[in-house]
Design a protein around this motif. Structure first.
Motif, PDB file in Angstrom:
ATOM      1  N   TYR A  31       0.808  -1.126  -0.151  1.00  0.00           N
ATOM      2  CA  TYR A  31      -0.058   0.216  -0.001  1.00  0.00           C
ATOM      3  C   TYR A  31       0.735   1.259   0.159  1.00  0.00           C
ATOM      4  CZ  TYR A  31       1.339  -0.070   4.813  1.00  0.00           C
ATOM      5  OH  TYR A  31       1.964  -0.056   5.966  1.00  0.00           O
ATOM      6  N   GLN A  37     -12.142   0.422 -11.031  1.00  0.00           N
ATOM      7  CA  GLN A  37     -12.676  -0.908 -11.093  1.00  0.00           C
ATOM      8  C   GLN A  37     -13.962  -0.814 -11.909  1.00  0.00           C
ATOM      9  OE1 GLN A  37     -12.129  -2.099  -7.207  1.00  0.00           O
ATOM     10  NE2 GLN A  37     -10.677  -3.573  -7.896  1.00  0.00           N
ATOM     11  N   TYR A  74      -3.832   1.178 -11.329  1.00  0.00           N
ATOM     12  CA  TYR A  74      -3.200   0.950  -9.987  1.00  0.00           C
ATOM     13  C   TYR A  74      -2.110  -0.383  -9.973  1.00  0.00           C
ATOM     14  CZ  TYR A  74      -2.651   0.783  -4.731  1.00  0.00           C
ATOM     15  OH  TYR A  74      -2.102   0.931  -3.478  1.00  0.00           O
ATOM     16  N   SER A 118     -13.993  -7.298  -0.758  1.00  0.00           N
ATOM     17  CA  SER A 118     -13.551  -6.657  -1.867  1.00  0.00           C
ATOM     18  C   SER A 118     -12.967  -7.572  -2.567  1.00  0.00           C
ATOM     19  CB  SER A 118     -12.578  -5.428  -1.353  1.00  0.00           C
ATOM     20  OG  SER A 118     -12.232  -4.709  -2.304  1.00  0.00           O
ATOM     21  N   ASN A 148      -7.645  -3.948  -4.804  1.00  0.00           N
ATOM     22  CA  ASN A 148      -7.962  -3.315  -3.495  1.00  0.00           C
ATOM     23  C   ASN A 148      -7.323  -4.065  -2.293  1.00  0.00           C
ATOM     24  OD1 ASN A 148      -9.634  -1.655  -4.947  1.00  0.00           O
ATOM     25  ND2 ASN A 148     -11.328  -2.833  -4.519  1.00  0.00           N
ATOM     26  N   ALA A 167      -4.854  -2.207   0.075  1.00  0.00           N
ATOM     27  CA  ALA A 167      -5.506  -1.017   0.895  1.00  0.00           C
ATOM     28  C   ALA A 167      -6.275  -1.442   2.046  1.00  0.00           C
ATOM     29  CB  ALA A 167      -6.304  -0.069  -0.127  1.00  0.00           C
ATOM     30  N   HIS A 173     -11.425 -11.532   0.255  1.00  0.00           N
ATOM     31  CA  HIS A 173     -10.929 -11.104  -0.863  1.00  0.00           C
ATOM     32  C   HIS A 173     -11.270 -12.035  -2.259  1.00  0.00           C
ATOM     33  CE1 HIS A 173      -7.387 -10.094  -3.658  1.00  0.00           C
ATOM     34  NE2 HIS A 173      -8.254  -9.047  -3.710  1.00  0.00           N
ATOM     35  N   GLU A 233     -15.212  -0.905  -3.048  1.00  0.00           N
ATOM     36  CA  GLU A 233     -14.740  -1.117  -4.413  1.00  0.00           C
ATOM     37  C   GLU A 233     -14.525   0.253  -5.158  1.00  0.00           C
ATOM     38  OE1 GLU A 233     -17.100  -3.497  -7.163  1.00  0.00           O
ATOM     39  OE2 GLU A 233     -18.799  -3.718  -5.475  1.00  0.00           O
ATOM     40  N   ASN A 234     -13.500   0.204  -6.026  1.00  0.00           N
ATOM     41  CA  ASN A 234     -13.093   1.254  -6.959  1.00  0.00           C
ATOM     42  C   ASN A 234     -13.936   1.654  -8.050  1.00  0.00           C
ATOM     43  OD1 ASN A 234      -9.665   2.322  -7.801  1.00  0.00           O
ATOM     44  ND2 ASN A 234     -11.231   3.526  -7.081  1.00  0.00           N
ATOM     45  N   ALA A 272      -6.673   5.666  -6.494  1.00  0.00           N
ATOM     46  CA  ALA A 272      -6.968   4.263  -5.906  1.00  0.00           C
ATOM     47  C   ALA A 272      -7.221   4.327  -4.188  1.00  0.00           C
ATOM     48  CB  ALA A 272      -5.518   3.494  -5.847  1.00  0.00           C
ATOM     49  N   LEU A 273      -8.104   3.251  -3.832  1.00  0.00           N
ATOM     50  CA  LEU A 273      -8.288   3.041  -2.585  1.00  0.00           C
ATOM     51  C   LEU A 273      -7.264   3.292  -1.623  1.00  0.00           C
ATOM     52  CD1 LEU A 273     -11.336   0.821  -3.158  1.00  0.00           C
ATOM     53  CD2 LEU A 273     -11.684   2.949  -1.712  1.00  0.00           C
ATOM     54  N   SER A 274      -7.416   3.607  -0.346  1.00  0.00           N
ATOM     55  CA  SER A 274      -6.329   3.464   0.675  1.00  0.00           C
ATOM     56  C   SER A 274      -6.994   3.345   1.964  1.00  0.00           C
ATOM     57  CB  SER A 274      -5.754   5.035   0.570  1.00  0.00           C
ATOM     58  OG  SER A 274      -6.404   6.139   1.302  1.00  0.00           O
TER      59      SER A 274
END
Lengths: 283, 580
Positions: B62, B310, B362, B486, B490, B493, B512, B538-539, B568-570
């Motif tokens: 990450y 995504q 990403y 998710s 992702n 993150a 996941h 979700e992205n 991107a998600l973090s």
């Protein structure tokens, strides 16, 4: 030695009198005379009345999507360049939907043969205009006459980089099978444009019409001269249709310029195992 | 050493990307783990580029919220990223070019003066900056000197020495003018060899491991570097790489080569994939194996080409007209990308269907350091499985020398029919895009239609029984207060989110998904058997996986954290949304 019968699949469903019968016969004659059997070559068919030959001809084959036969053929050739590869397509298929593929296959000089059924109409969808129809041609999709001028397949292919461009007539099976044999024997991209009457949907370009407008290239015609070949092909625009090899030249073919294909075919190449050669770049 | 993040920024077109990657390699060679990401606009010159590298003694998946060292080749770099600086952050810049207010540790380096003195070309500002940066983080210059030698040795000693002086000038200036620098990124002892890979590199490597013989593509961000990497390797690997005229040609060339017996793949992003989908259906009905690498970027249409999203999951799942089986996978990390790519080629061959591997900007363009041992082991352990492919077949003596029709689409119990390589003497068949009989001939009759539809569909059941992998669970669902759900990239993150939340006593679990479609209802239901607070992450803007989960498994997740700003998600983003 294989016979015509060995190549014959189902009985054709083309309309009685259709030019496709002549083309189908010429294709089989050419294969037999070249000593092939249904195992020894790959044929890719487009979608249309022409493509329906898939069920009437025995061979390793793909019955492709509309317009996509050429890239399928290129893929087969790259994977196994020892197989002769022939694409049997229609004018809408190859000059309309798949026009971009034709352009780039010519440029690449891929060692494949493309046989185009050129009848000026879409037969299978019941008679809409094709890209080779004369300006003003009335069809179901162009009731007031087509606005565009026709594509000239010969000059298009020659100027795009094809190394063999010929034209023949569905009503002359002997000439057509000769052209097909020469095209397949040619090393590089070869196009055979076949003038073909559609007895059901094209009342203009009939057998009588073609017999009046076609002529065979003179014995002393030189197909190796680029400029004169282009001017010869431009006669199409004046309703003078030359039959024979309009253009023929030599240029290195695509697959021969790929190092990986020098020793053997791609499918016969051994699995790559020397990973240190590529992994090192990531450290 | 504590984790830290370094970022370099400057005008696009002046070597920021190369410098960033060189930094990541320096850190991994010293024994650290890295995770990086690039930000760039969709143009070649004039925009802003930024490359950040997160460095740690432990494995990383990450990016960090703050920047510890910001190297500014222009003022814009400072302005764009100052919000991520703290009073402990170092800012490397040239005070003769710009000045700024702001409570940080300023390290001025006279880029302009050094450039003039040694008559440098524009890209050499990077070399000065890297020298200066290494001084700030307490790294000996020698590692960088070695990189310069590797990079320029082919151009001769003069070029090597010319470049070295820029690195040394930047380094010396910082050492001579600053004391009490706190970061010490020095050589670690007993560390394993690491590789620095992007998701695209990982796909390329996985394809080579799988003995993919043919790759075809048309350039499209963020998938393009797969094409360029595989093309660059071509002379070594023997893979044939074709840059075709358009994506329709791309997919159909690959279908042709696969029909002829070569393992084949294509790569693209959403727009290119949109052009391919008619042929995906063609691959489905002709049962010609195909691996498709789909690196997503924000759409619709041209969208935001160099950013991440995504947004194409359901598009991939439903791609192609008509009903036919396909498999969709979405690796979560660079390691998973190598492994799942190599596996995807086996799945495509065994089940004779298209397999789509989903990535996104990403994952595709960010680098991660991974253990070389991991890759070495994958290479050693990998077995090519071509399923029911026949490379030869004895000639039938009863055929009396005549070629015989081969039943390519034979109706079988598991749905998988033997596939003969074209050219094998004594046989022929056609791969037919029309509905067909067992021998490939076109049919419009009801009974064979039903037989073929059912046969193809049975391949899905066979896959679900034999190869489908249930989602992986991180943490303990039973004791978790919150369960994140998710998929794909992702992963890093969400794992970091779990770690941060556990520090404040909030226990979580994480389901996941990487085997996205088809989903095995029972195996998935089993993972969701506890009554919990499930949160979908979700992205994208519509929660596409949530919809898929509802449609395929019957599980509805009401609470959603969705991000669709191209970023991107973090962990920080997820936590900030969690309690709202």
């Amino acid at each position: 030695m294989a016979t015509l019968q060995d190549f014959s699949g189902y009985n054709p469903t083309w309309c009685p009198g259709c030019g496709d019968f002549g083309i189908g016969l010429s294709v089989k004659q050419a294969f037999v005379q070249m000593g092939y059997d249904p195992s020894s070559l790959a044929v890719v068919f487009g979608i249309g009345c022409s493509g329906n030959m898939n069920d009437f001809l025995n061979a390793y084959a793909i019955h492709s999507l509309h317009g996509r036969s050429i890239p399928n053929a290129i893929g087969i050739k790259l994977a196994n360049h020892k197989l002769p590869v022939v694409a049997i397509v229609g004018d809408g298929d190859c000059y309309g939907e798949g026009g971009n593929h034709l352009l780039h296959a010519c440029r690449g000089n891929h060692d494949i043969t493309v046989i185009v059924h050129d009848n000026g109409v879409y037969g299978l969808t019941t008679g809409q205009v094709a890209p080779t129809a004369e300006k003003g041609f009335k069809s179901k999709s162009t009731p007031a006459g087509i606005i565009e001028t026709p594509i000239n397949p010969l000059s298009f292919a020659i100027t795009s980089g094809a190394t063999f461009v010929a034209q023949s007539f569905a009503g002359d099976a002997a000439h057509l099978s000769m052209m097909i044999k020469e095209a397949i024997s040619h090393k590089g991209f070869s196009l055979v444009n076949v003038l073909q009457p559609c007895v059901t949907f094209n009342k203009v370009n009939t057998y009588q019409y073609y017999l009046k407008h076609i002529y065979k290239l003179a014995a002393d015609y030189d197909p190796s001269d680029f400029k004169s070949s282009v001017s010869k092909s431009l006669e199409m625009g004046e309703e003078k249709f030359p039959l024979g090899v309009v253009y023929k030249t030599e240029r290195p073919v695509y697959h021969e310029q790929i190092d990986a294909l020098h020793k053997d075919t791609l499918i016969k190449n051994k699995r790559f195992t020397d990973f240190d050669k590529i992994v090192g770049g990531f450290i | 050493m504590k984790n830290f993040t370094w970022m370099i920024g400057g005008e696009a077109g002046f070597g920021i990307m190369t410098t960033g990657l060189a930094f990541a390699k320096i850190a991994t060679r010293l024994g650290y783990h890295t995770f990086d990401y690039v930000e760039y606009p969709s143009l070649i010159r004039g925009g802003h580029n930024a490359y950040e590298v997160h460095v740690s003694e432990k494995e990383l998946t990450y990016l960090a919220p703050t920047i510890d060292v910001l190297t500014c080749l222009n003022k814009e770099t400072y302005e764009k990223h100052k919000s991520r600086l703290t009073i402990d952050s170092y800012v490397v810049y040239d005070d003769s070019e710009f000045e700024f207010e702001g409570e940080v540790r300023k390290i001025s380096v006279p880029f302009k003066k050094i450039m003039a003195e040694f008559k440098g070309q524009a890209v050499m500002r990077n070399t000065i900056a890297m020298g200066a940066t290494l001084a700030v983080i307490g790294t000996p210059l020698e590692v960088f000197i070695k990189v310069i030698e590797e990079q320029f040795s082919r151009k001769g000693e003069e070029v090597v020495n010319f470049n070295k002086q820029f690195a040394k000038a930047g380094y010396d200036h910082v050492i001579n003018n600053n004391q009490n620098l706190t970061i010490k990124m020095t050589q670690r002892e007993n560390v394993e060899t690491k590789m620095v890979l992007t998701g695209n590199d990982a796909f390329a490597l996985g394809a080579v491991i799988a003995d993919c013989k043919f790759y075809c593509a048309y350039p499209m961000t963020p998938s393009s570097t797969v094409l360029t990497t595989l093309a660059a390797w071509g002379n070594k690997t023997g893979m044939v790489v074709r840059h075709a005229e358009d994506e329709i040609s791309v997919v159909n060339t690959a279908i042709g080569s696969s029909f002829a017996g070569a393992r084949s793949a294509v790569g693209t992003s959403g727009g290119g994939f949109a052009l391919m989908v008619e042929s995906l259906s063609f691959s489905g009905v002709t049962e010609i194996p195909l691996v498709v690498f789909l690196a997503q970027r924000p759409g619709p249409a041209t969208g935001m080409p160099t950013w991440t999203e995504q947004g194409d999951l359901l598009f991939a799942v439903h791609s192609g007209h008509g009903e036919f089986p396909k498999i969709v996978l979405a690796p979560g990390t660079v390691e998973e990308m190598v492994e799942m790519t190599a596996h995807a080629f086996n799945l495509a061959d065994v089940y004779q269907m298209p397999v789509v591997i989903l990535s996104d900007m990403y994952l595709s363009e960010g680098h991660k350091s991974i253990a070389k041992n991991y890759i070495d082991k994958l290479i050693t352990d990998y077995k090519v499985d071509r399923g029911a492919l026949l490379e030869s077949l004895p000639v039938d003596p009863q055929a009396q020398g005549k070629a015989k029709s081969f039943p390519r689409y034979k109706v079988t119990e598991d749905g998988i029919s033997p596939r003969l390589i074209p050219g094998v003497p004594g046989y022929f068949y056609q791969a037919n895009s029309y509905e067909h009989l067992e021998d490939g001939h076109t049919t419009e009759e009801a009974a064979p239609r039903i037989a073929q539809v059912d046969k193809r569909a049975r391949k899905w059941l066979t896959y679900l029984t034999k190869d489908f992998q249930a989602p992986k669970v991180y943490g303990e669902i039973e004791t978790a207060e919150t369960v994140f759900v998710s998929w794909g990239s992702n992963k890093g993150a969400v794992l970091q989110t779990q770690k941060k939340l556990s520090e404040s006593g909030h226990q979580t679990a994480f389901i996941h998904f990487t085997y996205m479609y088809p989903l095995d209802r029972k195996k998935v239901m089993d993972v969701f058997k506890h009554e919990k607070r499930y949160v979908l992450v979700e992205n994208n803007s519509t929660g596409q996986f949530g919809k898929l989960l509802l449609a395929e498994v019957g599980i509805e997740i009401k609470e959603k954290i969705l991000r669709y700003d191209g970023r991107a998600l973090s962990a920080e983003y997820i936590i900030s949304k969690l309690n709202k």
